[in-house]
Design a protein around this motif. Structure first.
Motif, short mmCIF file in Angstrom:
data_model
loop_
_atom_site.label_atom_id
_atom_site.label_comp_id
_atom_site.label_asym_id
_atom_site.label_seq_id
_atom_site.Cartn_x
_atom_site.Cartn_y
_atom_site.Cartn_z
N ARG A 509 -86.96 -3.20 33.80
CA ARG A 509 -87.87 -4.21 33.27
C ARG A 509 -88.40 -3.71 31.93
O ARG A 509 -88.96 -2.62 31.84
CB ARG A 509 -89.03 -4.46 34.23
N LEU A 510 -88.20 -4.49 30.87
CA LEU A 510 -88.70 -4.12 29.55
C LEU A 510 -90.07 -4.73 29.32
O LEU A 510 -90.37 -5.82 29.83
CB LEU A 510 -87.73 -4.61 28.46
N PRO A 511 -90.92 -4.06 28.55
CA PRO A 511 -92.27 -4.62 28.28
C PRO A 511 -92.17 -5.80 27.31
O PRO A 511 -91.10 -6.12 26.79
CB PRO A 511 -93.01 -3.44 27.65
N SER A 512 -93.31 -6.42 27.07
CA SER A 512 -93.33 -7.52 26.11
C SER A 512 -92.90 -7.01 24.74
O SER A 512 -93.03 -5.81 24.43
CB SER A 512 -94.74 -8.12 26.03
N LEU A 520 -85.98 0.93 22.33
CA LEU A 520 -85.51 -0.34 22.89
C LEU A 520 -85.06 -1.31 21.81
O LEU A 520 -84.86 -2.50 22.09
CB LEU A 520 -86.62 -0.97 23.74
N ALA A 521 -84.86 -0.82 20.60
CA ALA A 521 -84.37 -1.68 19.53
C ALA A 521 -83.01 -2.25 19.86
O ALA A 521 -82.15 -1.57 20.44
CB ALA A 521 -84.30 -0.90 18.22
N GLY A 522 -82.82 -3.51 19.51
CA GLY A 522 -81.55 -4.17 19.79
C GLY A 522 -81.56 -5.01 21.05
O GLY A 522 -80.58 -5.73 21.33
N PHE A 523 -82.63 -4.91 21.83
CA PHE A 523 -82.71 -5.65 23.08
C PHE A 523 -83.78 -6.75 23.02
O PHE A 523 -84.38 -7.11 24.02
CB PHE A 523 -83.02 -4.69 24.24
N GLU A 524 -83.97 -7.30 21.82
CA GLU A 524 -85.06 -8.26 21.62
C GLU A 524 -84.87 -9.54 22.41
O GLU A 524 -85.85 -10.22 22.75
CB GLU A 524 -85.18 -8.58 20.13
N LYS A 525 -83.66 -9.90 22.73
CA LYS A 525 -83.42 -11.17 23.42
C LYS A 525 -83.26 -11.04 24.93
O LYS A 525 -82.76 -11.94 25.59
CB LYS A 525 -82.17 -11.84 22.84
N THR A 526 -83.69 -9.92 25.46
CA THR A 526 -83.65 -9.76 26.92
C THR A 526 -84.90 -9.05 27.40
O THR A 526 -85.47 -8.22 26.68
CB THR A 526 -82.40 -8.97 27.36
N ASP A 527 -85.31 -9.37 28.62
CA ASP A 527 -86.45 -8.71 29.25
C ASP A 527 -86.02 -7.73 30.32
O ASP A 527 -86.86 -7.07 30.94
CB ASP A 527 -87.38 -9.75 29.88
N ILE A 528 -84.71 -7.67 30.57
CA ILE A 528 -84.17 -6.75 31.58
C ILE A 528 -82.93 -6.07 31.02
O ILE A 528 -82.29 -6.57 30.09
CB ILE A 528 -83.81 -7.48 32.89
N LEU A 529 -82.58 -4.93 31.59
CA LEU A 529 -81.33 -4.25 31.28
C LEU A 529 -80.64 -3.86 32.58
O LEU A 529 -81.31 -3.37 33.51
CB LEU A 529 -81.57 -2.99 30.44
N THR A 599 -69.35 3.23 33.94
CA THR A 599 -69.03 1.84 33.63
C THR A 599 -68.72 1.57 32.17
O THR A 599 -68.09 0.57 31.84
CB THR A 599 -70.22 0.94 34.02
N HIS A 600 -69.23 2.44 31.25
CA HIS A 600 -69.11 2.22 29.81
C HIS A 600 -69.71 0.88 29.39
O HIS A 600 -69.27 0.24 28.44
CB HIS A 600 -67.65 2.30 29.35
N LEU A 601 -70.77 0.48 30.08
CA LEU A 601 -71.48 -0.75 29.73
C LEU A 601 -72.20 -0.54 28.40
O LEU A 601 -73.00 0.38 28.26
CB LEU A 601 -72.48 -1.10 30.83
N PRO A 602 -71.93 -1.37 27.38
CA PRO A 602 -72.48 -1.11 26.04
C PRO A 602 -73.99 -0.97 26.00
O PRO A 602 -74.51 -0.14 25.24
CB PRO A 602 -72.00 -2.33 25.24
N ASP A 603 -74.73 -1.77 26.78
CA ASP A 603 -76.20 -1.66 26.77
C ASP A 603 -76.64 -0.24 27.08
O ASP A 603 -77.58 0.28 26.47
CB ASP A 603 -76.81 -2.61 27.81
#
Length: 715
Positions: A509-512, A520-529, A599-603
């Motif tokens: 869960r990402l903060p506001s 956390l730069a680059g994840f502006e359009k999501t609230d979860i990872l 997994t090599h998941l990019p996120d």
């Protein structure tokens, strides 16, 4: 620094950069063509060759009755013929041995020299008996073989890819092992693999020391009969996780060996081509950057299926060779058999070996430029990894290797015992779930942090002692302000291959947005990872702040049930802060490194790279921009900088073989050069001259296109 490879005043192990090996088969004495091989040596520009001599199969008329001769040898002295021809070409010669097994006749004559189980039954494979490393086979017989070969042929040294004997899955119960282990530890040999048994843990460490004891013995023999420069070299594999299976202590070998012979012939299912540049840098880290490190590179087919006489696809072989050169590896072609019906394999090595000769002066006598150190140790592999080292150790290590490579962040592998030695030129240390650490290693980390260094650590790092036992107190608590609560949450242990595996369906869960940290730069359009792993419950002091929290697992199938049950928790998965000394600390309570390795998941790769960049305060010696998956290495060589750029775009599919290169460009390379201004930039692959752009202490170079690789010389 001038290249001194042609100076005959230097010993052979300081001036022999290109190697060739034809691993002779038993029937090669019947039909091998020496004239053809001499021409191949010239085409591949080799300066040294590895030739089968004795041990499991003798290729010369040995006076030792029990040494088995090659089936097709007859009255020939094939080894002697190869040595004579190699010397006529001015080549260094290493005699190849394989000493870990022998015939029925040998066993019948000396049954006490061979590996037996607890019931006294010998260990065999394909009609051969495995020799015991603690028996007189190693202590008396092999020294006689070495002496005979030295006296008759005068090789420069010896290699042996099976010198470590049987691996960790076999406990030899011969009288030699029983009495020697008892004398060393006061204990009886363990009956079976049991990490809860102190005797088994002692046996693990003792087994390493037995191999190094033989290493020293064999070198005493070669020096006695062949002189100070006649070396016994074994062979090693540079993968710090794989080598633990054979009790090869890379650090001890590196400290002893004046040239390190690496046997890592191709990429594997976990590690891609980038593994080979890492091989070179890791081995140079233990042997020194003045050591030459040749590596056996397969020209026969390896992969999901191996075909000893089939030709490896040429791009597969060549990119593996080029990656090795980028890490300081010397090329060493490897063929199985002196006569081949698939002659395509002879086209693989010559172009790369010829390019290596042309650019030799740029590939040696240099030091890596990197401010990030990725820490490893074999104690962690053994006593944390235990029976599941691939999951516990290899995946976190590989996760960071891939994330750093993908983000083009220069780094070097550093043994945990060498932290103090390397600290002066590093800004950031990464400890990828380095759970088992000695007190001295922990103290080195504390000194690094307290002197202003930054730290990225994950998971159970430093929570276990050198034996893998749980520490009563976390030794880094005072230095970084973190206390372990001795509790884990999430998908612990090896994971199911079922895509709908419930326990791994968890998230961060990402903060506001206004509260988000730069990591956390680059994840502006999501609230979860996506996460998919487990985390350690911790309590942090004031200097570390939680950046993201845990969303517990919930059903993944059927889709109607796939909704978040518990949206918020106060369980931190990622913490960061600044230390009073000026450095930065990042702790990943969640095993993102392991998950990314799997997994090599990019996120997840982006998150790891962001953590390292923030810890480094975004100050890195080199930045590379442009499309593609590139492995980038930076070196300093007196008054020049050297940059390797390897294009791995589309190259790391598994299973598979590289069939085509996908050119990428434009590539922009920026290097921080505080005390140096280059007058020219040469591209040693394309042949182009590039005009550098200089702004202050930063030098920028733009390359229009890269196909497989480029070597840039800034001077």
């Amino acid at each position: 620094m001038a290249n001194d490879s042609n100076s005959t005043s230097l010993p052979w192990y300081r001036r022999t950069f290109r190697w060739g090996q034809t691993n002779l088969t038993e029937m090669d004495p019947v039909s091998c063509d020496m004239a053809w091989w001499k021409q191949y040596w010239r085409e591949t520009r080799v300066q040294g060759v590895i030739i089968n001599a004795g041990g499991i199969v003798a290729y010369y008329p040995s006076s030792l009755e029990l040494q088995y001769r090659a089936e097709g040898l007859g009255e020939r002295d094939l080894f002697g013929e190869w040595v004579t021809e190699a010397r006529s070409e001015g080549l260094a010669v290493l005699a190849r041995m394989d000493i870990n097994r022998a015939t029925q006749a040998f066993y019948d004559a000396h049954p006490d020299w061979f590996v037996v189980n607890a019931e006294g039954k010998p260990l065999t494979a394909d009609g051969r008996y495995f020799s015991c490393i603690n028996s007189d086979y190693y202590k008396e017989y092999i020294p006689e073989v070495l002496k005979e070969i030295i006296v008759k042929y005068g090789p420069d040294g010896f290699t042996d890819n099976s010198w470590t004997g049987v691996g960790r899955n076999t406990i030899c119960h011969c009288e030699h092992c029983r009495s020697k282990f008892k004398a060393a530890s006061g204990l009886e040999l363990p009956k079976a693999s049991d990490w809860n048994d102190p005797a088994y843990r002692q046996w693990i460490k003792w087994s390493y020391s037995c191999r190094i004891e033989n290493w020293d013995l064999f070198n005493q023999i070669t020096a006695q009969y062949g002189g100070a420069d006649c070396l016994w070299l074994g062979m090693v594999n540079a993968n710090p996780v794989k080598t633990h299976a054979s009790f090869c202590d890379l650090k001890e070998v590196g400290e002893r060996s004046r040239i390190v012979m690496c046997d890592h012939q191709s990429r594997d299912s976990l590690n891609g081509f980038e593994q080979n540049s890492l091989n070179g840098q890791l081995l140079h880290g233990v042997a020194g950057w003045d050591a030459i490190i040749p590596e056996s590179m397969a020209n026969y087919i390896r992969g999901v299926r191996a075909f000893r006489q089939g030709s490896m696809p040429p791009k597969e072989t060549r990119l593996w060779m080029l990656e090795g050169m980028a890490g300081g590896i010397s090329p060493w072609y490897h063929h199985v058999g002196a006569v081949q019906e698939d002659r395509r394999q002879y086209d693989n090595a010559p172009p790369v070996m010829q390019w290596h000769e042309e650019n030799e002066m740029y590939l040696y006598n240099r030091l890596p430029v990197a401010s990030v150190g990725l820490i490893w140790s074999q104690e962690n592999t053994e006593f944390y990894g235990r029976e599941d080292a691939d999951e516990k150790v290899a995946l976190p290590w590989h996760g960071f290797v891939q994330a750093l490579t993908r983000a083009r962040i220069p780094f070097i592998p550093v043994h945990a015992d060498h932290i103090d030695r390397e600290a002066h030129h590093l800004d950031v240390l990464i400890l990828p779930d380095l759970a088992a650490m000695t007190d001295g290693q922990c103290e080195s980390v504390r000194r690094f942090v307290e002197s202003g260094g930054s730290l990225v650590l994950t998971g159970a790092t430093a929570t276990l002692d050198e034996w893998g036992e749980k520490r009563s107190e976390f030794p880094l608590e005072a230095a970084i302000g973190l206390r372990h609560l001795n509790e884990t949450v999430g998908a612990v242990g090896k994971q199911s291959s079922n895509w709908a595996y419930y326990e791994a369906h968890n998230y961060f869960r990402l903060p506001s947005e206004e509260e988000r940290h730069p990591i956390l730069a680059g994840f502006e359009k999501t609230d979860i990872l996506p996460f998919g792993g487990y985390l350690h419950r911790v309590q942090a002091g004031e200097q570390l702040k939680p950046l993201a929290t845990y969303i517990p697992s919930y059903p993944i199938y059927p889709p109607e049930f796939s909704w978040v049950r518990e949206r918020e928790t106060d369980i931190p998965v990622l913490l960061a802060g600044e230390h009073a000394s000026g450095g930065r600390i990042v702790y990943l309570a969640g095993d993102v490194d392991r998950c990314y390795g799997r997994t090599h998941l990019p996120d997840q790769g982006d998150l790891l790279a962001n953590a390292v960049k923030w810890a480094a305060a975004d100050v890195l010696p080199m930045q590379v921009e442009g499309p593609g998956y590139l492995d980038c290495k930076l070196y300093r060589q007196d008054d020049r900088f050297i940059v390797h750029v390897l294009n791995l775009s589309g190259a790391n599919q598994d299973p598979g073989y590289l069939e085509e290169h996908y050119p990428v460009g434009q590539i922009t390379i920026s290097i921080q050069m505080d005390d140096f201004v280059p007058a020219s930039v040469q591209c040693k692959v394309s042949g182009q001259q590039v005009v550098p752009e200089i702004r202050g202490s930063k030098v920028t170079v733009r390359i229009d296109s890269i196909t497989d690789h480029e070597l840039l010389i800034l001077e």
